[in-house]
Design an enzyme around this catalytic site. Structure first.
Site, short mmCIF file in Angstrom:
data_model
loop_
_atom_site.label_atom_id
_atom_site.label_comp_id
_atom_site.label_asym_id
_atom_site.label_seq_id
_atom_site.Cartn_x
_atom_site.Cartn_y
_atom_site.Cartn_z
N GLY A 37 -52.17 -85.12 23.51
CA GLY A 37 -51.06 -85.29 22.56
C GLY A 37 -49.98 -84.25 22.76
N SER A 38 -48.75 -84.67 23.02
CA SER A 38 -47.74 -83.69 23.41
C SER A 38 -46.34 -84.31 23.40
CB SER A 38 -48.07 -83.14 24.79
OG SER A 38 -48.49 -84.19 25.65
#
Length: 202
Positions: free
Chosen positions: A171-172
């Site tokens: 997640g980024s």
């Protein structure tokens, strides 16, 4: 699958094996947790091959995800931010062809990557690419869960558009800063695909 995922898959597989050896109710729980973890990790670190077909003067999305910001800055430059959820491909690609002139890593915080404060305060890696249209910056930004940025390019490398340049785990956010001559082709809320979606043109 990206090479970064193999050690996690091996660890999950070993856990599943220990559960199988242990047997019983607890062993079976451990077995299935290990199998489920290995499958999810394989899915998360997937790295599909993509045929890059880009015309002259286009900028491709560096990542899969959703556009969470698409603005003209006070200095005239254009900036696009893409949020990658746990379910997106997390391999990052070069949005343009050019020469890497600098790679700069900065420590920071770990706000949720979809939030605006993540852009300024989170851990990041900034890659500057020199092109015929001017310098283009790609920022890999860690999120709340993603606390490991992997960059596989260095100053002096020549990149082709769509070429892999790294990955951010779990997640980024990826941002692209473009010269003021760029014409944005996406809006906030649009879904984009790395190496395929045209996000800007010159």
């Amino acid at each position: 699958m990206d090479i970064e995922g193999y050690k996690y898959v091996i660890s999950a597989t070993l856990i599943a094996l220990l559960g199988y050896i242990a047997g019983g109710i607890i062993g079976n729980v451990v077995l299935w947790l290990g199998i489920a973890s290995a499958l999810f990790i394989s899915f998360f670190f997937r790295d599909p091959e993509r045929k890059i077909t880009a015309g002259k003067g286009v900028v491709l999305s560096p990542a899969d995800g959703r556009v969470v910001a698409c603005d003209k800055r006070s200095d005239g430059k254009k900036e696009i931010a893409i949020f990658m959820s746990l379910f997106n491909v997390h391999v990052n690609r070069s949005p343009v062809s050019g020469e890497v002139t600098s790679v700069k890593y900065e420590r920071g915080k770990f706000f949720v990557a979809s939030k605006d404060e993540a852009s300024e305060q989170n851990e990041r890696n900034e890659i500057t690419i020199k092109t015929e249209h001017g310098d283009i910056i790609v920022r890999q930004i860690a999120g709340f869960l993603a606390r490991r940025i992997v960059c596989r390019v260095k100053a002096g490398d020549r990149l082709s558009i769509g070429e892999r340049l790294g990955i951010i785990k779990f997640g980024s956010r990826v941002e692209v800063v473009l010269p003021e001559t760029a014409h944005l082709m996406v809006d906030k809320g649009d879904k984009v695909v790395g190496g395929r979606t045209i996000i800007a043109k010159f």
